[in-house]
Structures are given as C-alpha cells and as structure tokens.
Design a protein around this motif. Structure first.
Motif, PDB file in Angstrom:
ATOM      1  N   THR A 114      -6.803   7.376   1.438  1.00 37.31           N
ATOM      2  CA  THR A 114      -7.287   6.001   1.533  1.00 37.31           C
ATOM      3  C   THR A 114      -8.806   6.008   1.369  1.00 37.31           C
ATOM      4  N   TRP A 161     -11.420  -6.022  -2.879  1.00 40.04           N
ATOM      5  CA  TRP A 161     -10.550  -5.521  -1.822  1.00 40.04           C
ATOM      6  C   TRP A 161      -9.123  -6.034  -2.009  1.00 40.04           C
ATOM      7  N   THR A 190       0.822  -1.211   0.000  1.00 39.57           N
ATOM      8  CA  THR A 190       0.000   0.000   0.000  1.00 39.57           C
ATOM      9  C   THR A 190       0.860   1.268   0.000  1.00 39.57           C
ATOM     10  N   THR A 214      -2.808   1.484  -3.560  1.00 40.64           N
ATOM     11  CA  THR A 214      -2.620   0.037  -3.483  1.00 40.64           C
ATOM     12  C   THR A 214      -1.826  -0.384  -4.714  1.00 40.64           C
ATOM     13  N   ALA A 256     -11.057   1.519   4.096  1.00 44.52           N
ATOM     14  CA  ALA A 256     -10.359   0.483   4.866  1.00 44.52           C
ATOM     15  C   ALA A 256     -11.346  -0.042   5.893  1.00 44.52           C
ATOM     16  N   ARG A 293      -8.506   6.137   8.557  1.00 42.56           N
ATOM     17  CA  ARG A 293      -7.973   6.301   7.209  1.00 42.56           C
ATOM     18  C   ARG A 293      -7.190   7.604   7.019  1.00 42.56           C
ATOM     19  N   SER A 349      -5.076  -7.770   3.518  1.00 46.56           N
ATOM     20  CA  SER A 349      -3.784  -7.438   4.138  1.00 46.56           C
ATOM     21  C   SER A 349      -3.111  -8.613   4.827  1.00 46.56           C
ATOM     22  N   ILE A 400      -8.504  -3.243   2.169  1.00 43.31           N
ATOM     23  CA  ILE A 400      -8.201  -1.878   1.737  1.00 43.31           C
ATOM     24  C   ILE A 400      -8.627  -1.691   0.284  1.00 43.31           C
TER      25      ILE A 400
END
Length: 547
Positions: free
Chosen positions: A376, A426, A341, A407, A379, A372, A429, A402
């Motif tokens: 972003t 998404w 990210t 990204t 998230a 965030r 993570s 995220i």
C-alpha cells in the motif's frame, strides 16, 4: 548518462508483465509432490493441481472462450473454485466469483451485467443461476455450464434439459501432456483478471474490476506483511467469492501451502480440521470469529504446540471476541480493506511494547485497522472539505483515502461512479476514521452511518464496541434515530446470546459505564439482525425501523 539505456527499458529480457497465475507453474515445478489441496476425502499435489487447471482451461478454450470473456463461478470453497482462480485467466478469461448467499434476481443481474460467456456452478446452487443463463442464451450467447457435482452437497436439484451442461470431473478425463500446457503469462499486466461485485447494501451491486498486476502485488504484500512462512497449512474459511478470498488462492500457491477447503462453516468441524491437519493460518470475518469464540464446544486451547495465525477483516471485531480468540491460542491480526482495494490494505501490526499491556488492552489495540501493508503506497485520513490530513490525536475524524497498485481499475460500465471514487489523486473509501498518536488508523463509521446528535458526531462503531463488552450480547448494531430535541440519538439493536437475558435499562446503564453520557443509546431493541448476503448487518434496514 543513463539515457543511453532508454532503448533497453521494457525489453522482453528485463520486463515480464506480472500475473499471479505464474505462481502455479513455479510451485508445481519446484514442489510437484507437496500436498496442495485437501477437501473431504480428496487430496492433490501441486503437480496434479496444475494439470487439473490446465485441463479445464483447455476445455474453456475448446468451448470458444475469447480473450477477456467473463467466466462466472457460483460455488463453495471447494477445489474447483480454488482452481478457477488459475484456469480462467489461463484461458484468457476474466474471473467472476459470485456470492453464494445472493438471491436469484441478483445472481441473474450479475450474469447479465458481466456478460458471462461460461459458468462454473455447484449443483446445489444451480437453481440460482438458471434464469440468468437462459437470459444469456436468449441473447444469442452460448453459455457452457461446467457442473460441480459434490457428494457433500446438501441437495442435488434436477438438471434442466435446455442448458449445455458439462460435468467438471468428466472434463478432467481429457488427455493432456506438459507440451500442451497453456503459458501462465499475459500481454499486459493491467488487463482485467477478475470482476467482483460489491455487497449491494442498497440497489444493484457494482462490478469492481481487478488487474493482474494488482493481484500479484497483493500476494507479495500479504506474504511480507502477515508474514507467511513457506509451506503454511491454510484453512480456507474466507469465501472465495469475497475479494477472491482476499487473494489467498494466489498467495498460498506462491508459498506452496497446503490448503484445506471448507464448504460450510461449522465450528465443530473447523476445530477438528485445525487439529487434524495442524493448521497454521486461517482467515475469517469477525462473525466467524464470534461463532468460534462462542461455540459451546470451543477448546480451551486450539493447540499445545503451536500458535494458529488468524487474519480477520470486516466490521471492527469486538475486543472481547479478540481477547477470547487470543486466549485460545490464536494470534489475530485485524486488517482493513474494501472490495475496491482487492481486500486488505491496512493491518493491525502488533508492536513490541504491546507485550507489557494486559490482554484486554492488547485486544483493544488490535481492534484498530492499523497501518499500511507493504504493497500500500499511501493511506491517510483527510478532511473531505479541506483535503488536509487530520491530526494524529485519535479524535479528529476524516475519510480514509488510498493510493495503491492494489486499487481497482474502476467500476464496470459505471464511469460516473468511478470518477466519484477517484478524486484529487486518491481513492475515497467512504469510511470515517481517526489516526492515533502512534499512527494507527481506526475506523469510526461509514460516512453514511455517523450519528449527529445536538451537533456532536457520534460513532456507531464506538457504541457497538461498548455493547459487545456486555456478556449477554451476541451481535449489535447502532443507527441514528430521529429525536425532536437532539435531531438524532443512537438506537441499539441487539441479538442476545442463546439462553441469556438482558433488559433495555441494563444495557443503557452498561453503556454509561463505558461511554460519555451523550453517546449512550436512547433506545434498545432486542431481536435478530438483518444481514446482506456477505453477512454484513443491514443498517439501512434498521434505520427504517426507527422512523
């Protein structure tokens, strides 16, 4: 009625592809005489930094660098590494900063996997790269070596005669005028800007590809989210090989900062530089904060006339370390992110009501990963099976997901791994977390590190935070240990502070005061902790010790 404007959407006059290299040309135009970089006895202005970048970019093009060729950089946080963040993309290349703490086989793997067409290398580190360069040459690829010969190096190994070596500072002697400057533009903002390799806690590291748009927006989000004023004085302790130094080379350029370059992390020198240059901002992993907070010569106050703003990221920093840093006059903001990210995407933003809390309570609040960053888009923490968001109760655990312009494009030459990371709209993570009632996310563990004891999920991070509250603990890590009755129980590995002692029973009793009984370690092992090249504790290695 707005359909009539379709033909002018994306016109050259109203759409310019984003690239962070544009920050340099703007800052050099507006603030040409402001100090840009300071390193040892070297000092440059923004006009000089722009010229130096243009000179090396022209040299790369003269070596035959083509569009999207990889240029690897194996060097410390010196001006040359900072400049590489501009001259490589100026020349059309893709920047590959390599971890200076890696072993020779891993560096060799990266140079071959990324298909390096040139390398900028500090002479002290050249032995790590020689075999990888020779591999590329054997494959019929010309690999010019641009050598940084730094007088501050710990050693200066001999130079092999079978490599094409060019001295960095000799290349700066090439005459160049403004009319010769390469444009700081790109044809496509989604074209590759950089490739960064994951820390590779097991197996070979994966190559994470960044695009120009993502890094530009990363800087914009950092500026507004930290927030940054114009002309900060930034001490660059974050390794420039780590997520491109969290993107701060580009960010600080946008703000016409003065950047203090740091080759080695030595607490005494860090404190001295902070005071000498009146540093306003710096960043560092929790291990750096720990070094500073526990240094024998750490000052009671870093400054009497200003607060020094600190961004920290990595493993959740121990609350006692945060409290110590705050007491010294640092305003610490904990952030969260991954290589995938571009670095930080969550921030532990302080709230006004926290001012009524005690210092220890504030440290606990700030140790959470937070909310965030402005860049972003989304998230969340979701149940991996149901895909539903977890309750905001600080208890129900799920995986952080995220969705953001910052990204990665994907993993180079690894379509299956990319597909696995991008699911259901998404990026997944691999970090397990909870969301508190105030909306703040707190990481509890890596999915692979959770301990399941008698059917109960136990967070190794929660136990580690309790361990750090013991005054004798310098570093701690907790992993699952096989148990006949419970399946697994926690095993704590502890490195004590120099000159102090503690017993296993004392540590377990301490944990019972801070944790539910079933969460206390079943065993405590004292000694040094194995680490990856980026300073992360190797939990997989510790797990093998419990078998």
């Amino acid at each position: 009625m707005y359909d009539s404007l379709q033909s002018s959407i994306g016109h050259d006059a109203n759409f310019v592809p984003l690239t962070p290299t544009s920050f340099l040309s703007r800052t050099a135009d507006v603030y040409p005489n402001r100090t840009s970089l300071i390193y040892e006895d070297q000092q440059y202005t923004w006009a000089q930094t722009e010229q130096r970048c243009q000179q090396i970019a022209q040299a790369l093009k003269g070596f035959g660098l083509s569009q999207h060729d990889t240029v690897s950089v194996l060097a410390f946080n010196t001006p040359e590494t900072f400049e590489a963040h501009f001259f490589v993309p100026m020349a059309g290349g893709v920047l590959n900063t390599i971890n200076t703490r890696l072993d020779e086989p891993t560096v060799r793997y990266i140079l071959n996997f990324a298909e390096a067409k040139a390398i900028v290398v500090d002479r002290e580190l050249l032995p790590l790269a020689i075999e990888g360069i020779r591999d590329r040459q054997k494959a019929g690829v010309r690999v010019p070596v641009i050598l940084i010969d730094d007088p501050a190096a710990l050693n200066q190994p001999d130079l092999p005669d079978d490599l094409e070596i060019h001295d960095y500072h000799s290349l700066l002697q090439n005459e160049i005028t403004k009319a010769d400057y390469l444009p700081c533009t790109v044809d496509n903002e989604l074209q590759p800007l950089a490739i960064n390799f994951t820390s590779g806690t097991s197996g070979n590291p994966k190559g994470v590809v960044y695009h120009h748009r993502g890094s530009y927006l990363m800087s914009m989000g950092t500026i507004s989210g930290w927030p940054l004023p114009m002309h900060p004085v930034y001490l660059y302790t974050v390794p420039l090989f780590h997520c491109n130094g969290w993107g701060h080379a580009w960010t600080m350029t946008a703000m016409a900062a003065t950047v203090i370059c740091v080759r080695y992390i030595v607490p005494t020198k860090i404190f001295q530089q902070m005071q000498q240059y009146q540093v306003t901002h710096f960043g560092g992993a929790p291990i750096v904060l720990n070094m500073l907070a526990n240094a024998p010569d750490c000052p009671d106050k870093i400054s009497e006339d200003r607060i020094v703003h600190c961004m920290t990221a990595g493993a959740p920093p121990p609350a006692p370390v945060l409290a110590k840093m705050e007491g010294m006059g640092f305003d610490v903001m904990h952030v969260y992110g991954l290589t995938e990210t571009y670095g930080h995407i969550l921030q532990g933003t302080a709230q006004a009501e926290w001012s009524e809390a005690s210092q220890d309570e504030v440290a606990e609040l700030k140790s959470r990963q937070g909310v965030r960053f402005p860049m972003t888009e989304s998230a969340d923490v979701v149940d991996p099976e149901t895909l539903q968001p977890v309750a905001h109760d600080g208890v129900e655990m799920g995986e952080i997901v995220i969705r953001s312009n910052t990204t990665m494009t994907g993993y180079l030459k690894a379509p299956e791994a990319t597909e696995e990371a991008f699911r259901d709209g998404w990026f997944w993570s691999g970090d397990l977390a909870v969301i508190h009632p105030d909306g703040y996310i707190q990481v509890k563990d890596r999915a692979k590190d959770i301990i399941i004891s008698g059917g109960e999920n136990i967070s190794s991070v929660e136990i580690e935070n309790a361990l750090y509250k013991h005054p004798a603990v310098n570093e701690a890590a907790v992993v699952a240990m096989p148990d006949e009755k419970w399946g697994e129980t926690p095993c704590a590995f502890i490195e004590l502070k120099q000159g102090v002692t503690a017993t296993e029973q004392e540590i377990i009793e301490h944990c019972k005061q801070h944790l539910a009984g079933f969460k206390k370690p079943g065993k405590v092992v004292f000694g040094g902790l194995p680490k990856t090249a980026t300073g992360k504790i190797q939990k997989y290695e510790l797990r093998t010790r419990t078998q």
